[in-house]
Scaffold this active site. Sequence first.
Site, short mmCIF file in Angstrom:
data_model
loop_
_atom_site.label_atom_id
_atom_site.label_comp_id
_atom_site.label_asym_id
_atom_site.label_seq_id
_atom_site.Cartn_x
_atom_site.Cartn_y
_atom_site.Cartn_z
N GLU A 93 -90.42 99.22 25.51
CA GLU A 93 -89.26 99.15 26.41
C GLU A 93 -88.29 98.05 26.00
OE1 GLU A 93 -91.94 98.58 30.18
OE2 GLU A 93 -90.29 97.18 30.38
N CYS A 106 -82.50 92.75 25.74
CA CYS A 106 -83.83 92.12 25.69
C CYS A 106 -84.75 93.08 24.94
CB CYS A 106 -84.34 91.87 27.10
SG CYS A 106 -86.04 91.28 27.16
N CYS A 113 -99.42 93.38 23.83
CA CYS A 113 -99.48 91.95 23.55
C CYS A 113 -100.92 91.49 23.71
CB CYS A 113 -98.59 91.20 24.56
SG CYS A 113 -98.51 89.42 24.29
N CYS A 117 -101.48 86.44 29.26
CA CYS A 117 -100.95 85.68 30.41
C CYS A 117 -101.30 86.43 31.69
CB CYS A 117 -99.44 85.49 30.28
SG CYS A 117 -98.97 84.53 28.84
N CYS A 120 -98.68 88.78 33.66
CA CYS A 120 -97.81 89.65 32.85
C CYS A 120 -98.40 91.04 32.66
CB CYS A 120 -97.58 89.00 31.49
SG CYS A 120 -96.51 89.97 30.41
N GLY A 160 -94.59 91.56 24.00
CA GLY A 160 -95.06 91.02 22.73
C GLY A 160 -94.79 89.54 22.58
N GLU A 161 -95.51 88.92 21.64
CA GLU A 161 -95.32 87.51 21.34
C GLU A 161 -94.67 87.40 19.96
OE1 GLU A 161 -95.30 84.49 22.65
OE2 GLU A 161 -94.89 83.81 20.63
N SER A 192 -88.28 83.77 22.74
CA SER A 192 -89.17 83.19 23.75
C SER A 192 -90.61 83.25 23.28
CB SER A 192 -89.00 83.98 25.05
OG SER A 192 -89.88 83.50 26.03
N SER A 215 -92.28 79.48 27.29
CA SER A 215 -92.85 79.88 28.57
C SER A 215 -93.84 78.79 28.98
CB SER A 215 -93.56 81.23 28.44
OG SER A 215 -92.60 82.21 28.10
N LEU A 216 -93.39 77.93 29.86
CA LEU A 216 -94.19 76.76 30.23
C LEU A 216 -95.07 77.09 31.45
CD1 LEU A 216 -94.76 73.76 29.69
CD2 LEU A 216 -92.75 73.19 31.08
N HIS A 217 -94.42 77.43 32.55
CA HIS A 217 -95.09 77.96 33.75
C HIS A 217 -96.03 77.02 34.49
CE1 HIS A 217 -93.16 81.55 32.55
NE2 HIS A 217 -94.07 82.01 31.72
N ASN A 291 -92.64 87.92 39.31
CA ASN A 291 -92.45 89.32 39.62
C ASN A 291 -93.84 89.91 39.83
OD1 ASN A 291 -91.13 91.77 39.81
ND2 ASN A 291 -89.88 91.34 38.00
N CYS A 334 -91.65 93.06 33.46
CA CYS A 334 -91.61 93.62 32.11
C CYS A 334 -92.96 94.23 31.75
CB CYS A 334 -91.23 92.58 31.06
SG CYS A 334 -91.48 90.87 31.51
N1 SAH Z 1 -94.41 86.36 24.66
C1 SAH Z 1 -93.18 85.70 24.90
C2 SAH Z 1 -92.04 86.62 25.30
C3 SAH Z 1 -92.30 87.73 26.28
S1 SAH Z 1 -92.44 87.41 28.00
C4 SAH Z 1 -93.34 84.60 25.91
O1 SAH Z 1 -94.44 84.44 26.42
O2 SAH Z 1 -92.41 83.85 26.13
C5 SAH Z 1 -90.87 86.88 28.59
C6 SAH Z 1 -90.97 85.94 29.78
O3 SAH Z 1 -91.30 86.63 30.99
C7 SAH Z 1 -92.04 84.87 29.60
O4 SAH Z 1 -91.58 83.64 30.07
C8 SAH Z 1 -93.14 85.40 30.49
O5 SAH Z 1 -94.06 84.40 30.80
C9 SAH Z 1 -92.37 85.97 31.64
N2 SAH Z 1 -93.07 86.90 32.49
C10 SAH Z 1 -93.94 87.87 32.14
N3 SAH Z 1 -94.38 88.54 33.21
C11 SAH Z 1 -93.79 87.98 34.28
C12 SAH Z 1 -93.86 88.23 35.70
N4 SAH Z 1 -94.63 89.18 36.20
N5 SAH Z 1 -93.09 87.45 36.50
C13 SAH Z 1 -92.31 86.49 36.00
N6 SAH Z 1 -92.20 86.21 34.69
C14 SAH Z 1 -92.93 86.95 33.83
#
Ligand code: SAH
Length: 344
Positions: A93, A106, A113, A117, A120, A160-161, A192, A215-217, A291, A334
């Site tokens: 997608e 995007c 992937c 995470c 995700c 994907g990463e 990212s 992606s710190l989180h 999300n 996503c």
């Molecule tokens: N693998 C890469 C890029 C893909 S994800 C990465 O980890 O950065 C793109 C962004 O969306 C990342 O910051 C990821 O952590 C975030 N993301 C994925 N699923 C999500 C969700 N359900 N809610 C909020 N952010 C999400």
Amino acid sequence: MEQTDIKSLNLKELTKVIENLGEKSFRAKQIYEWLHKKQVSSYEEMTNISKKLKEDLTINYPLTVLKQVTVQVSKIDGTRKYLFALSDGNVIESVLMRYKHGNSVCISSQVGCRMGCRFCASTLDGKVRDLLPSEMLEQIYRIGADIGERVSNVVVMGTGEPMDNYENLLKFLELLTDENGLNISQRNVTVSTCGIVPKMRKLAEEKLQITLALSLHASSQEKRLALMPVANKYEIHEVIDACRYYFEKTGRRVTFEYSLVAGVNDTDEDAAELLSLVRGMNCHINLIPVNPIKERDFVQPSHDHVLNFKNKLEKNGINVTIRREMGRDIDGACGQLRKRYIER
Ligand code: SAH
């Protein structure tokens, strides 16, 4: 003879191919422009190329072209979410977002992937394979053709990463920003990553002008580990150091993505800890209210709570934005469109 993915070749490599077929080298530039500037989807469309050469190319140099399976269009903001089929039947997608400053796409960098995470949807079924440079480009080319407008910004933030597909990512970036092709400015490209430290450092040394997003989180190693298995391999301070290194080498401000999850990483203490983690850095923090995906029970904090978290950071001089939720009505997180399609 083995088949070569012609759309993943740079002009120099393509020139070698054309010369080996006994043709003049200027033909390579013509073909390159058909592929990357005019973005045709078949050899037939290359009107200034001889029939003989097109036949030779068709045999061993198949054109990578994505097929649009579906597109969902948001009634709120015009966001378009595409599902594309690859030549091996896999689906990926991509999303088009329309902003005042231009059209942003995007893209996905892998089929699935393997980073795991917790919040995700893209990683639930693991990684199937890496995408080729041509397959990353094609997402942008097909969307540009579909809307009949120029795409000016690209974010590698789909499934994907990208750092787990490093060589193909770099080739993709080279072709995407090439003046003989789509010629997107490096400054309009963001990559990212979940934090693969050696590759982040390697990317810094390429000295490109693209934006790196991390992606710190979470603001502590312990909390980050609970959300992101990759933290087992790369400790949070190591990852932050790699971001500092990226800024040193490129002069580009790093973006931190921080998905806010109610009760998990959204307290005042989290904000305070985050502040000390990024102290002194030239950075930008993008807050993303998580999300929710149906496979997990993560919950979004209330809007007021998100604003409060933002204010705490801003008061301390940090540049913060809350990610605008684009295409709210067409889909959840996503990876969900692809996942639903496969399940059907
Ligand atoms: N693998 C890469 C890029 C893909 S994800 C990465 O980890 O950065 C793109 C962004 O969306 C990342 O910051 C990821 O952590 C975030 N993301 C994925 N699923 C999500 C969700 N359900 N809610 C909020 N952010 C999400």
